[in-house]
Design a protein around this motif. Structure first.
Motif, PDB file in Angstrom:
ATOM      1  N   GLU A   1       4.514   0.913  -6.207  1.00  0.00           N
ATOM      2  CA  GLU A   1       4.077   2.070  -4.830  1.00  0.00           C
ATOM      3  C   GLU A   1       4.892   2.973  -4.377  1.00  0.00           C
ATOM      4  OE1 GLU A   1       1.480   0.636  -3.466  1.00  0.00           O
ATOM      5  OE2 GLU A   1       1.854  -1.565  -3.875  1.00  0.00           O
TER       6      GLU A   1
ATOM      7  N   TYR B   1      -6.776  -2.952 -12.916  1.00  0.00           N
ATOM      8  CA  TYR B   1      -5.264  -2.823 -13.064  1.00  0.00           C
ATOM      9  C   TYR B   1      -4.780  -2.957 -14.091  1.00  0.00           C
ATOM     10  CZ  TYR B   1      -4.415  -2.633  -8.215  1.00  0.00           C
ATOM     11  OH  TYR B   1      -4.142  -2.068  -5.823  1.00  0.00           O
TER      12      TYR B   1
ATOM     13  N   TYR C   1     -10.809  -5.016  -6.950  1.00  0.00           N
ATOM     14  CA  TYR C   1      -9.347  -4.499  -7.025  1.00  0.00           C
ATOM     15  C   TYR C   1      -9.137  -5.762  -7.587  1.00  0.00           C
ATOM     16  CZ  TYR C   1      -9.215  -0.142  -3.957  1.00  0.00           C
ATOM     17  OH  TYR C   1      -9.265   1.027  -3.178  1.00  0.00           O
TER      18      TYR C   1
ATOM     19  N   MET D   1       0.634  -1.043  -0.171  1.00  0.00           N
ATOM     20  CA  MET D   1       0.034   0.031   0.189  1.00  0.00           C
ATOM     21  C   MET D   1       0.594   1.380   0.177  1.00  0.00           C
ATOM     22  SD  MET D   1      -3.329   1.320  -0.094  1.00  0.00           S
ATOM     23  CE  MET D   1      -3.205   2.801  -0.257  1.00  0.00           C
TER      24      MET D   1
HETATM   25  N1  ARG Z   1      -3.564   1.087  -4.092  1.00  0.00           N
HETATM   26  C1  ARG Z   1      -2.798  -0.567  -3.203  1.00  0.00           C
HETATM   27  C2  ARG Z   1      -2.036  -0.734  -5.063  1.00  0.00           C
HETATM   28  O1  ARG Z   1      -1.989  -1.409  -5.950  1.00  0.00           O
HETATM   29  C3  ARG Z   1      -3.739  -1.505  -3.352  1.00  0.00           C
HETATM   30  C4  ARG Z   1      -4.681  -1.545  -1.672  1.00  0.00           C
HETATM   31  C5  ARG Z   1      -5.799  -2.257  -2.045  1.00  0.00           C
HETATM   32  N2  ARG Z   1      -6.622  -3.041  -1.279  1.00  0.00           N
HETATM   33  C6  ARG Z   1      -8.052  -2.869  -0.572  1.00  0.00           C
HETATM   34  N3  ARG Z   1      -8.491  -3.027  -0.011  1.00  0.00           N
HETATM   35  N4  ARG Z   1      -8.274  -4.096  -1.684  1.00  0.00           N
HETATM   36  O2  ARG Z   1      -0.661  -0.643  -4.863  1.00  0.00           O
END
Ligand code: ARG
Ligand code: ZN
Length: 846
Positions: free
Chosen positions: A285, A368, A363, A250
């Protein structure tokens, strides 16, 4: 309750500043907040609603006077003054009782947080939405040597620390860490001369696994300066490794929190694949600092704005650090395996979804990975220079904003003059386009014509898909293997469209969709001779590999449906490629791979046949045996020539050699027995060689001794033990896989509340196609039992694992019925989480 993109409204208030004070205690942490609100002139609605869940409200005040807000289990409302005011509240939370790993929780004795997407509301009452940005000051009190939050440190004392983050941010980027941690430190000087302290914090004992992550961090910082002109913007950058984490990592501002599996590495305990993945996640990240943090998302429907772009950026980074061809092929294998399955099944959704119940369920590989493909297509269409200009404008125009996909596309329109209205369908339409191509050759005029048709199957999410803009990279090759026309990008916008190539002496062979220039399923009726020519000569490394993969797939399908022997011509052509020392070892290792069982099942289903997992398994085994027999001498030579006998380095060159020798070892073990693998196992001084030798031994049925030794050697290393758990399931015979998984759940070290350990066993089971889909239904039932057990403890990980069932409609009636029974059984469990019930009802269908 469903949330819609079209319902977006700005929040009625702006937040000028936030001050938080934490008094840490495992079960009774107190959080005091002091928040400066004023009316948002851009908002019509001014209801003062603050999100808050699982909080015990101790007190609330406005401008110093106690108030009595109306509290529900989702948040609170309160009457507030018209003028700017100060909200103060104190709440009590229970980090140790927080097994969902969202909000503030404890892992291995340390406190840590995960707030994206909507976890901050479990810490205090707040407008927990990404378009509300503010400046945070955080005070932490607690008996721990390390107390961290976002931004720069302003005061550090005994059991006390204060942090100030000068950059406005949404609450999902908040982070706090406290514990008895040790730092691996370094420094970085940015391009304008800012000195940055870098720390990787780990639990004592893990110090030896930090060096690689730190190197990846400094490489990422340098790369983002050089390639995107992006500089780091605080005095300190901290990374913390945490054992219990739902995802990979994260990007909290200045304080990235990582699943320890995504950052800790050493040659003895990590494989080459682990090293490469860690390097990519550290980069990912870090890159979010600009694409995600400085420019964030207006609402969660825009998630792909930061994720698609950041995945695209980390893939560029890996290409630059390692081999572009190998990276591209790996990404396409992954895209086809995960994203195509999603896009062609009941969970299909657009890259920018238009509704959701639980954002954590989005997610996804679509947001992605397909999100990253969309960026790659945009770059192919506008060209590298225009892409760079558009990105400069994006950073300049939207720094500090909570932006949208419209904003993103507008910078491309403004810098290139292009109209991207049609291109925007990539963000709004679900489903994988099918692209068919036919050829015509006019010998008299020397004109070669390619006619393309595109069709996207309708889905619940997109009932009436329209044609997409497709960049189709094409090259032409002569019968002698030489190039007749260099790569050219065809821009397809219609449902059907032809492109001509003139001035040709002879009919060429077309190499279509080079570099996998668009995320589509391509149907190109090449003859076997033409594919063999591409396998031998295509200068595009992706399509060269693709030609081999298509031949492999065709051979396997013939074995599955007709029982024929593996295609000898394909095997001979493959052998020639394997022995070509001008090709990178890593690339040749990829050539030795076969389409996955799931890929074959999907291809069968696509052509109107019902896949039989057992038949697929047998065909793959028979093909591997045939490869081993046909290539035995080549494989021995390759093994001896490329075996790495110098000290271990995780770099691309060495890891490519190990990938090739390990692929060779796996095949050789089939014909030569276990001695070779046992020897490698006994001599290995690194996890890459140790683990692949162990896998080869297990598959050969000679792994019991090594397995016991491995456990003895590594029982104290959590991350290595995850591999030990996973490998036994993934290497089990199909009829044994569920049983092996079940037995492993009885192991003293099977801590099912730890997501990595849970996934090691059940993720491996779900990935074991013939094992999970075994006709007994044992795999389905076992997974369902454990999802029912996990849901009340950790809804996010449970919901994510439900996707194991997403392909259920592909299979025969008996399997469908067994799966349906299990889905209904999970759905019937009392108090099922919103996460899991949304996933299951989508998978199950009406
Ligand atoms: N933003 C983070 C990343 O792609 C992933 C966080 C995902 N969190 C979640 N609760 N789904 O690097
Ligand atoms: Zn991300």
């Amino acid at each position: 309750q469903t949330i819609y993109l079209s319902d977006y409204q700005p929040f009625g208030f702006l937040v000028d500043e936030v001050a938080l004070t934490f008094d840490l205690d495992p079960h009774k942490t107190r959080v005091k907040s002091r928040i400066a609100f004023r009316r948002n002139p851009a908002a019509k609605d001014a209801e003062f609603f603050l999100h808050g869940e699982q909080l015990k409200l101790i007190s609330a005040q406005i401008d110093g006077k106690p108030v009595a807000p109306e509290v529900t289990d989702r948040g609170l409302t309160c009457a507030v003054p018209d003028a700017p005011f100060i909200w103060e509240a104190e709440v009590e939370i229970d980090p140790k009782g927080n097994t969902a790993l969202e909000g503030l929780y404890m892992s291995g004795g340390m406190y840590c947080t995960q707030c994206e997407a909507e976890g901050f509301r479990k810490i205090t009452y707040y407008p927990d939405r990404p378009d509300v940005m503010s400046i945070f000051t955080v005070t932490i009190n607690g008996p721990h040597p390390v107390l961290l939050s976002n931004g720069n440190p302003v005061a550090q004392g005994q059991n006390h620390a204060e942090w100030h983050d000068p950059w406005p941010k949404p609450a999902y980027l908040f982070a706090l860490v406290a514990g008895d941690l040790v730092a691996h430190s370094d420094r970085f000087t940015t391009m304008s001369g800012r000195e940055v302290d870098l720390n990787l914090y780990v639990r004592p004992g893990d110090e030896g696994k930090c060096a690689f992550g730190m190197e990846a961090l400094t490489a990422s910082m340098k790369w983002d300066e050089e390639v995107y002109g992006r500089e780091y913007d605080l005095d300190i950058f901290n990374i913390v490794a945490v054992d219990d984490f739902n995802m990979g990592a994260m990007e909290n501002k200045g304080l990235n929190i990582f699943n320890s599996a995504a950052v800790l590495a050493s040659p003895e305990t990590s494989t080459d694949d682990n090293f490469e993945r860690i390097e990519a996640i550290i980069a990912h990240e870090y890159f979010h600092n600009w694409t995600g943090n400085r420019i964030t998302c207006r609402d969660w429907f825009q998630l792909c704005l930061k994720e698609g772009l950041t995945v695209y950026r980390d893939s560029q980074f890996t290409s630059d650090m390692r081999s572009p061809a190998v990276k591209r092929i790996g990404d396409v294998i992954d895209l086809r395996g995960r994203q195509f399955a999603e896009d062609q099944g009941p969970l299909a959704h657009p890259v920018r979804p238009e509704s959701f119940q639980e954002i954590n369920n989005f997610y996804t590989a679509t947001v992605y990975e397909k999100g990253a493909e969309v960026i790659g297509m945009l770059k192919t269409l506008v060209g590298d220079d225009a892409y760079a200009k558009a990105l400069d404008l994006y950073f300049e125009r939207h720094d500090g904003d909570a932006a949208t996909i419209e904003d993103w596309l507008k910078v491309f329109e403004d810098t290139t003059g292009r109209d991207l209205t049609q291109f925007k369908r990539w963000y709004s339409q679900a489903g994988t386009p099918r692209l068919a191509v036919t050829e015509a050759w006019d010998a008299g005029k020397g004109i070669f014509t390619l006619t393309f048709t595109q069709y996207t199957p309708p889905s619940a999410a997109t009932p009436n898909p329209e044609p997409q803009v497709l960049p189709i990279t094409v090259g032409l090759i002569g019968a002698d293997g030489a190039h007749v026309a260099p790569s050219r990008v065809l821009e397809m916008t219609e449902a059907e469209q032809s492109f001509t190539f003139d001035g040709l002496d002879a009919r060429p062979v077309a190499s279509v969709l080079r570099g996998f220039s668009a995320p589509v399923v391509l149907a190109h009726d090449l003859s076997k001779e033409e594919r063999l020519l591409l396998l031998a000569h295509d200068s595009d490394p992706f399509n060269r590999w693709e030609a081999g993969r298509t031949l492999a797939r065709q051979s396997l399908l013939a074995t599955i449906t007709e029982g024929s022997a593996p295609d000898a011509e394909w095997l001979a052509a493959l052998q020639a490629v394997l022995g070509d020392e001008t090709l990178e070892p890593a690339y040749r290792a990829l050539m030795l791979g076969l389409p996955s069982h799931a890929d074959l099942a999907n291809t069968l289903y696509d052509t109107g046949k019902t896949p039989d997992p057992a038949a697929i398994h047998e065909a793959v085994e028979a093909t591997r045996d045939a490869m081993a027999q046909a290539f035995v001498s080549t494989l021995s030579e390759l093994y001896d020539r490329h075996i790495v006998d110098v000290p271990y380095q995780p770099n691309a060159a060495q890891s490519g050699k190990r990938a090739l020798t390990n692929a060779a070892l796996a095949l050789l073990t089939r014909v030569q027995g276990p001695e070779h693998a046992q020897a490698q196992y006994d001599q290995a001084d690194n996890m890459t060689q140790q683990l692949s030798a162990l896998a080869a031994l297990l598959r050969a049925g000679h792994g019991d001794k090594a397995l016991a030794e491995f456990e003895e050697q590594w029982r104290d290393d959590r991350l290595v033990m995850d591999k030990w758990f996973g490998l036994q399931v993934s290497q089990a015979a199909p009829e044994k896989a569920a049983e092996v998984a079940q037995t492993l759940t009885q192991h003293a070290d099977f801590n099912w509340k730890n997501p990595n350990r849970f996934r090691a066993v059940f993720g491996s089971l779900a990935m074991h196609h013939a094992g999970f889909h075994h006709e007994s239904g044992k795999g389905y039932a076992l997974l369902a039992d454990w999802l029912i057990k996990l849901d009340p403890v950790n809804p996010q990980t449970t919901a994510r694992m439900c996707s194991a069932f997403q392909t259920w409609r592909r299979y025969d009636a008996a399997r469908q019925e067994m799966i349906q029974t299990q889905l209904d059984r999970i759905l019937a469990s009392p108090d099922l989480s919103r996460d899991t019930s949304e996933m299951l009802s989508r998978i199950r269908g009406a």
